[in-house]
Design an enzyme around this catalytic site. Structure first.
Site, PDB file in Angstrom:
ATOM      1  N   LYS A 160      13.889 -14.646  -9.727  1.00 48.01           N
ATOM      2  CA  LYS A 160      13.613 -13.584 -10.703  1.00 48.01           C
ATOM      3  C   LYS A 160      12.712 -14.116 -11.809  1.00 48.01           C
ATOM      4  O   LYS A 160      11.772 -13.468 -12.226  1.00 48.01           O
ATOM      5  CB  LYS A 160      14.942 -13.095 -11.266  1.00 48.01           C
ATOM      6  CG  LYS A 160      15.048 -11.639 -11.502  1.00 48.01           C
ATOM      7  CD  LYS A 160      15.482 -10.806 -10.323  1.00 48.01           C
ATOM      8  CE  LYS A 160      14.595 -10.913  -9.130  1.00 48.01           C
ATOM      9  NZ  LYS A 160      15.064 -10.220  -7.954  1.00 48.01           N
ATOM     10  N   GLU A 189      18.632 -17.107  -6.830  1.00 43.15           N
ATOM     11  CA  GLU A 189      18.161 -15.776  -7.218  1.00 43.15           C
ATOM     12  C   GLU A 189      17.677 -15.762  -8.669  1.00 43.15           C
ATOM     13  O   GLU A 189      16.677 -15.114  -8.990  1.00 43.15           O
ATOM     14  CB  GLU A 189      19.281 -14.748  -6.977  1.00 43.15           C
ATOM     15  CG  GLU A 189      18.979 -13.341  -7.435  1.00 43.15           C
ATOM     16  CD  GLU A 189      17.718 -12.736  -6.828  1.00 43.15           C
ATOM     17  OE1 GLU A 189      17.171 -13.277  -5.855  1.00 43.15           O
ATOM     18  OE2 GLU A 189      17.261 -11.711  -7.371  1.00 43.15           O
ATOM     19  N   ASN A 211      -1.843   2.225   5.756  1.00 43.83           N
ATOM     20  CA  ASN A 211      -0.944   1.155   5.316  1.00 43.83           C
ATOM     21  C   ASN A 211      -0.543   0.384   6.568  1.00 43.83           C
ATOM     22  O   ASN A 211      -0.107   0.991   7.547  1.00 43.83           O
ATOM     23  CB  ASN A 211       0.290   1.777   4.635  1.00 43.83           C
ATOM     24  CG  ASN A 211       1.355   0.751   4.346  1.00 43.83           C
ATOM     25  OD1 ASN A 211       1.055  -0.418   4.120  1.00 43.83           O
ATOM     26  ND2 ASN A 211       2.612   1.181   4.342  1.00 43.83           N
ATOM     27  N   GLY A 212      -0.709  -0.949   6.531  1.00 42.33           N
ATOM     28  CA  GLY A 212      -0.351  -1.751   7.701  1.00 42.33           C
ATOM     29  C   GLY A 212      -1.481  -2.711   8.025  1.00 42.33           C
ATOM     30  O   GLY A 212      -2.362  -2.953   7.197  1.00 42.33           O
ATOM     31  N   GLU A 262       9.084 -14.811 -10.504  1.00 44.50           N
ATOM     32  CA  GLU A 262       8.430 -13.584 -10.059  1.00 44.50           C
ATOM     33  C   GLU A 262       7.850 -12.782 -11.226  1.00 44.50           C
ATOM     34  O   GLU A 262       6.737 -12.268 -11.135  1.00 44.50           O
ATOM     35  CB  GLU A 262       9.495 -12.762  -9.317  1.00 44.50           C
ATOM     36  CG  GLU A 262       9.032 -11.501  -8.675  1.00 44.50           C
ATOM     37  CD  GLU A 262      10.170 -10.814  -7.927  1.00 44.50           C
ATOM     38  OE1 GLU A 262      11.354 -11.082  -8.231  1.00 44.50           O
ATOM     39  OE2 GLU A 262       9.869 -10.000  -7.049  1.00 44.50           O
ATOM     40  N   CYS A 272       0.829  -1.193   0.000  1.00 49.72           N
ATOM     41  CA  CYS A 272       0.000   0.000   0.000  1.00 49.72           C
ATOM     42  C   CYS A 272       0.873   1.257   0.000  1.00 49.72           C
ATOM     43  O   CYS A 272       1.885   1.329   0.689  1.00 49.72           O
ATOM     44  CB  CYS A 272      -0.944   0.095   1.201  1.00 49.72           C
ATOM     45  SG  CYS A 272      -2.054  -1.294   1.337  1.00 49.72           S
ATOM     46  N   ARG A 274       4.146  -0.240  -4.632  1.00 51.19           N
ATOM     47  CA  ARG A 274       3.869  -0.728  -3.283  1.00 51.19           C
ATOM     48  C   ARG A 274       2.558  -1.523  -3.218  1.00 51.19           C
ATOM     49  O   ARG A 274       2.266  -2.160  -2.207  1.00 51.19           O
ATOM     50  CB  ARG A 274       3.781   0.444  -2.299  1.00 51.19           C
ATOM     51  CG  ARG A 274       5.032   1.284  -2.234  1.00 51.19           C
ATOM     52  CD  ARG A 274       4.843   2.405  -1.258  1.00 51.19           C
ATOM     53  NE  ARG A 274       4.623   1.900   0.078  1.00 51.19           N
ATOM     54  CZ  ARG A 274       5.580   1.569   0.920  1.00 51.19           C
ATOM     55  NH1 ARG A 274       6.839   1.698   0.560  1.00 51.19           N
ATOM     56  NH2 ARG A 274       5.297   1.120   2.119  1.00 51.19           N
ATOM     57  N   LYS A 309       6.405  -4.160  -3.778  1.00 48.27           N
ATOM     58  CA  LYS A 309       7.835  -3.920  -3.636  1.00 48.27           C
ATOM     59  C   LYS A 309       8.288  -4.004  -2.190  1.00 48.27           C
ATOM     60  O   LYS A 309       9.308  -4.579  -1.874  1.00 48.27           O
ATOM     61  CB  LYS A 309       8.148  -2.536  -4.199  1.00 48.27           C
ATOM     62  CG  LYS A 309       9.606  -2.137  -4.133  1.00 48.27           C
ATOM     63  CD  LYS A 309      10.352  -2.772  -5.260  1.00 48.27           C
ATOM     64  CE  LYS A 309      11.838  -2.535  -5.197  1.00 48.27           C
ATOM     65  NZ  LYS A 309      12.554  -3.518  -6.016  1.00 48.27           N
ATOM     66  N   TRP A 316      -2.655  -2.867  -1.699  1.00 48.70           N
ATOM     67  CA  TRP A 316      -2.235  -4.261  -1.828  1.00 48.70           C
ATOM     68  C   TRP A 316      -3.083  -4.994  -0.794  1.00 48.70           C
ATOM     69  O   TRP A 316      -2.863  -4.857   0.402  1.00 48.70           O
ATOM     70  CB  TRP A 316      -0.745  -4.383  -1.512  1.00 48.70           C
ATOM     71  CG  TRP A 316      -0.154  -5.738  -1.726  1.00 48.70           C
ATOM     72  CD1 TRP A 316       0.365  -6.231  -2.890  1.00 48.70           C
ATOM     73  CD2 TRP A 316       0.023  -6.769  -0.745  1.00 48.70           C
ATOM     74  NE1 TRP A 316       0.838  -7.501  -2.694  1.00 48.70           N
ATOM     75  CE2 TRP A 316       0.643  -7.861  -1.391  1.00 48.70           C
ATOM     76  CE3 TRP A 316      -0.291  -6.889   0.612  1.00 48.70           C
ATOM     77  CZ2 TRP A 316       0.964  -9.044  -0.726  1.00 48.70           C
ATOM     78  CZ3 TRP A 316       0.030  -8.060   1.275  1.00 48.70           C
ATOM     79  CH2 TRP A 316       0.654  -9.128   0.606  1.00 48.70           C
ATOM     80  N   HIS A 320      18.475 -36.070  -5.352  1.00 45.93           N
ATOM     81  CA  HIS A 320      17.791 -36.506  -4.133  1.00 45.93           C
ATOM     82  C   HIS A 320      16.287 -36.251  -4.197  1.00 45.93           C
ATOM     83  O   HIS A 320      15.648 -36.072  -3.156  1.00 45.93           O
ATOM     84  CB  HIS A 320      18.416 -35.811  -2.908  1.00 45.93           C
ATOM     85  CG  HIS A 320      19.870 -36.126  -2.743  1.00 45.93           C
ATOM     86  ND1 HIS A 320      20.315 -37.375  -2.360  1.00 45.93           N
ATOM     87  CD2 HIS A 320      20.977 -35.380  -2.955  1.00 45.93           C
ATOM     88  CE1 HIS A 320      21.644 -37.375  -2.336  1.00 45.93           C
ATOM     89  NE2 HIS A 320      22.070 -36.180  -2.693  1.00 45.93           N
TER      90      HIS A 320
HETATM   91  C1  AGP Z   1      12.750  -9.659  -5.164  1.00 48.01           C
HETATM   92  O1  AGP Z   1      12.727  -9.472  -6.521  1.00 48.01           O
HETATM   93  C2  AGP Z   1      11.516  -9.409  -4.428  1.00 48.01           C
HETATM   94  N1  AGP Z   1      10.907  -8.206  -4.784  1.00 48.01           N
HETATM   95  C3  AGP Z   1      11.541  -9.739  -2.946  1.00 48.01           C
HETATM   96  O2  AGP Z   1      11.968 -11.041  -2.813  1.00 48.01           O
HETATM   97  C4  AGP Z   1      12.390  -8.819  -2.027  1.00 48.01           C
HETATM   98  O3  AGP Z   1      13.747  -9.036  -2.261  1.00 48.01           O
HETATM   99  C5  AGP Z   1      12.032  -9.139  -0.557  1.00 48.01           C
HETATM  100  O4  AGP Z   1      10.683  -8.837  -0.350  1.00 48.01           O
HETATM  101  C6  AGP Z   1      12.900  -8.391   0.428  1.00 48.01           C
HETATM  102  O5  AGP Z   1      12.832  -7.004   0.258  1.00 48.01           O
HETATM  103  P1  AGP Z   1      13.830  -6.031   1.003  1.00 48.01           P
HETATM  104  O6  AGP Z   1      15.178  -6.236   0.435  1.00 48.01           O
HETATM  105  O7  AGP Z   1      13.284  -4.667   0.745  1.00 48.01           O
HETATM  106  O8  AGP Z   1      13.792  -6.400   2.454  1.00 48.01           O
END
Ligand code: AGP
Length: 590
Positions: A467, A463, A97-98, A470, A2, A27, A585, A71, A486
């Site tokens: 990516k 990673e 927000n929260g 996501e 949010c 956000r 984000k 969100w 395994h």
């Molecule tokens: C990564 O592409 C994501 N957006 C997500 O995994 C992100 O890295 C995670 O939410 C942690 O965010 P931060 O680094 O702001 O704590």
């Protein structure tokens, strides 16, 4: 999670608010809304979907208002659940927000008193609590928040008083100070177009803003907070001709590396590592991409300094009791606002650990929890997928590892020299991305894929897979190369390509054996290796070559190539790259 914004000044409020919301859309982006004070009433516009435009005649000349991009947590995305939320009389508008943890019991009490609710959100109770309290808007808001449990950044307006009242507890909120105008927002990019002078509000703060100024109280007591200059420009928060923020941000990597190095290195590494004095171990806590940076950090720091390093999911850290009083607990979080990471650090601090934060955002919540802070210098990252900030974290972790190492000065200088060559090498990857594009067209046809790596290449595989899943929505799993046999072998076959991250170190030969095992099970293999690796071509279907670097920097160059791979695959599939479905984000709820 949010984005919220408030404006009071001389401009058309709805235009400022929509501009700001568009910059906060990373956000949350399932629904949005705006409320402005128009004479003696509130005008509201709320709707599901991405932020659109509002006809000027709808909001006219109003110069006081609030806005929200959502969100969803409580209640699905809908026009009704979109913020702002109102009291019974439609006289108080609230954006939030929260998460209000005790909202159900508060809602039940309010309903018994005759309050009528229209949404499924936790936020709506705040408007009704304010309505129930007498006195000035400020006092009514203060009384309302005193019964809330949970996390909140709340912004409130009412036509009864020309002011904004905003409060913060465990959710980010900044105050922007302009000339004859003021802003509140979840994050600085929202207001950079208007001012770069901000006050980072703290937990317990309530700010009352009028046309002539503002007053901040912390838990009811007046406090002064510093106005700070944000070191980012508006250009940093714009696409600047790129099709997506993600692509722009990947292309910013060379500059980000230069700046992160410049921040901590001159002739030698000047990073202050006094935080490590007398500690028995390092414990990294982080989420998502930042967790993967932590795993890379573990490999490098243990190898270079001999200090034991543990890596923990921040969201699981509070559920076990390993002693940490002699540990340095390191929170890695680009946003500095991730609730899971913040809670883990708070608990660690409570148990006597020293806290270091590695973050990209000045004044973010993690900087208040930490005893020491290392800033990465990536500039604002708007694309939901972390790219340049991940690379900046890797650079910072390399610097920590080198500084903690017992290497002779000449060796250190060699590493520094190598590091300074990284931006040029990354530019080469960016210039020669055709091969990656070609592969992405092939990969876009698949529904599942595996990423594997050994040693320091293992977190690179994790990673790369994150990516890919996501932003392209292709199911991708990262595994240690030795672990496939395994269990995951059962998934291999011609419909499951395997992406191999391989480094020419002691893991090389055994990884080649793993590739042969994969090939024997008919999976197409795509390797990411370095330009001097001629051997790999004999074993795989496609090989992408990156410039040769010292092995501790290999995760940096390989990751940029894998980010491009995910980007172009998602592009072939026509995905919403900067705002992948269901994500946000900055994840400010646990
Ligand atoms: C990564 O592409 C994501 N957006 C997500 O995994 C992100 O890295 C995670 O939410 C942690 O965010 P931060 O680094 O702001 O704590």
């Amino acid at each position: 999670m949010c984005g919220i914004v408030g404006y009071i000044g001389y401009r058309k409020a709805h235009m400022v608010i929509i501009n700001a919301l568009k910059r906060l859309e990373y956000r949350g982006y399932d629904s949005w809304g705006v409320a402005v004070v128009q004479g003696n009433k509130l005008d509201i516009h709320k709707q599901v979907g991405a932020i659109g435009e509002i006809e000027s005649q709808e909001f006219g000349e109003a110069t006081l208002g609030i806005g929200h991009t959502r969100w969803a947590t409580h209640g699905k995305p809908s026009d009704v659940n979109a913020h702002p939320h109102l009291d019974c009389n439609g006289n108080i508008a609230v954006v939030h927000n929260g998460i209000i943890e005790n909202y159900l019991s508060l809602k039940n009490d309010l309903m018994k008193e005759g309050h009528k609710f229209v949404s499924e959100t936790d936020t709506e109770i705040i408007a009704h609590l304010i309505e129930k309290n007498n006195g000035s808007l400020e006092n009514a808001v203060f009384s309302a928040i005193s019964v809330l449990k949970g996390s909140y950044a709340v912004v409130v307006i009412s036509p009864d008083e020309r002011k904004i009242v905003a409060c913060r507890n465990k959710s980010p909120l900044i105050l922007g100070v302009g000339d004859g105008e003021f802003f509140v927002a979840s994050d600085t990019p929202a207001i950079l177009e208007y001012t770069n002078r901000v006050v980072y509000l703290e937990d317990g703060d309530t700010v009352v803003i009028t046309d002539s100024g503002y007053e901040i109280k912390n838990n009811g007591i007046k406090v002064e907070r510093m106005v700070e200059l944000v070191p980012w420009s508006l250009d940093d928060a714009e696409k600047s001709g790129y099709e997506h923020f993600m692509l722009k941000e990947i292309h910013e990597t060379p500059r980000v590396i230069e700046e992160t190095i410049a921040g901590h290195v001159s002739d030698t590494i000047e990073l202050d590592v006094s935080f490590a004095a007398g500690i028995s171990e390092l414990v990294f806590v982080a989420c998502g991409t930042s967790l993967h940076a932590a795993i890379v950090g573990k490999y490098i720091i243990e190898e270079m300094s001999g200090i034991p390093v543990r890596v923990e999911y921040a969201s699981e850290f509070n559920y076990h009791t390993t002693p940490i009083s002699r540990s340095l607990v390191v929170g890695i979080t680009q946003s500095g606002e991730t609730a899971d990471t913040l809670e883990a650090l708070r608990k660690a601090k409570g148990n006597g650990a020293r806290i270091l934060a590695i973050t990209n955002v000045l004044g973010s919540s993690v900087t208040r929890v930490a005893d020491y802070v290392i800033y990465t210098r990536a500039g604002p990252e708007i694309g939901v997928a972390a790219t340049k900030t991940f690379i900046a974290q890797l650079v910072a972790l390399c610097l920590v590892a080198l500084k903690l190492s017992m290497l002779p000065r000449s060796e250190l200088e060699r590493f520094i020299l190598e590091m300074r060559l990284l931006p040029e090498k990354i530019r080469k990857i960016l210039d020669e991305k055709e091969k990656i594009k070609e592969i992405s067209e092939i990969l876009a046809e698949f529904d599942n894929m595996m990423y594997i790596g050994r040693g320091i290449a293992f977190p690179v595989a994790l990673e790369g897979a994150l990516k890919m899943k996501e932003i392209s929505y292709i199911h991708a799993e990262g595994y240690p190369a030795g672990e496939l046999k395994h269990g995951p072998f059962a998934l291999l076959g011609e419909k499951t390509p395997v992406i191999v991250c391989i480094i020419r170190d002691e893991t090389y030969d055994i990884t080649l054996s793993n590739i042969k095992e994969v090939k024997a099970r008919d999976s197409p293999v795509f390797a990411f290796s370095d330009e001097k690796d001629r051997e790999i071509d004999k074993y795989v279907d496609y090989a992408v070559k990156t410039p040769e670097v010292d092995r501790i920097f290999a995760p940096i160059v390989l990751s940029v190539a894998l980010q491009l791979l995910a980007y172009y695959t998602a592009r072939v599939k026509g995905c919403e790259i900067d705002k992948p479905r269901h994500l946000a984000k900055s994840v400010t709820v646990e």
